[in-house]
Motif scaffolding. Sequence first.
Motif: not given
Length: 343
Positions: A137, A163, A272, A276, A310, A314
């Motif tokens: 990532t 990302y 993601d 963010r 993040i 998750k």
Amino acid sequence: MLERLGLMPPQASTVAGQVDLLYAFLLLVSAFFSILIAGAVIGLSIKYRRRPGEFVRTPHIHGSTALEIAWSIIPFGITMIMFFWGAHLFITLKRPPDNALQVNVVGRQWMWKVQHLEGRREINELHVPLGRPVKVTLTSEDVIHSFYVPAFRIKQDAVPGRYTTTWFEATKIGSYHLFCAEYCGTVHSGMIGQVVVMEPAAYQAWLAGDGADGATAGAAGGISVTATGEGLFGQLGCATCHQAGSVLGPQLAGLPGTSVTLQDGSSIKADDDYLRESILNPQAKLVKGFAPVMPTFKGQVSEEQLLALIAYIKSLGSSAGGAPGTTPAGSGGPDAGQRKTDS
């Protein structure tokens, strides 16, 4: 053969051979038609050149329907082969396996900062196990960089504010060049590193900080990315508004991957990039059912800390009941556009 002659980098990933085969096909087709067209031009120029003292009236040419169809259908068929072959390979390169090892990489002028989810950190090096898919990532702290490993035939831009991902599965033990393939400033040419492929057992030992190799690669051991995110979550006071039953912000358990309903009635997937943005600019996409009370954390957390937050969100799993504004996707869960949690 080209690899043995030093004209091509080694094929060290599962997709390298596929990429090279497509490249060879494109090269051969281009060479064939280049030679065919150049030969026809030269040959016809010689055969039908005007000779001294000759004057020949050009006859009326009616054309050939068969020839017209042939030189339309054949190139079309070849280009469709290129398209579907390339599209298939592109999709393969963009869809990492579910069991892929997760690695976060942040580009900045002029280095690559790598963090393994277990906590191990590296600068300009990435250690990976042999025969295990690795999902990378990527993001950037400043300008666009490009994560390029020629031996794996992968290249993916690291873009500020979002990302991107790429993946590979190494097939050969060794060290392979890592470059930035996007001009990123005056020291762009020095933004280089290496990907070190290890036997799985040796990789696990390195990950734990054991052995001489581990001593030179970066900070051994360390707190996992998820644990780092949990610490930041508490330090920034996120739980105050995002605990179960809070009316200030939605719960976050089960949020990633769900569909979030915004105040304007539209929906967005809680991926993601959404998480963010909700941390850095919570007013950008207001979640239905929650007031715009979350402050911004822009400038207060780094890109690495954002990735940690993040990862923690998750890891929270699913909640018992859905919060306003979300549609469960699988396990179900609330939404988080207006939250004081993320960063």
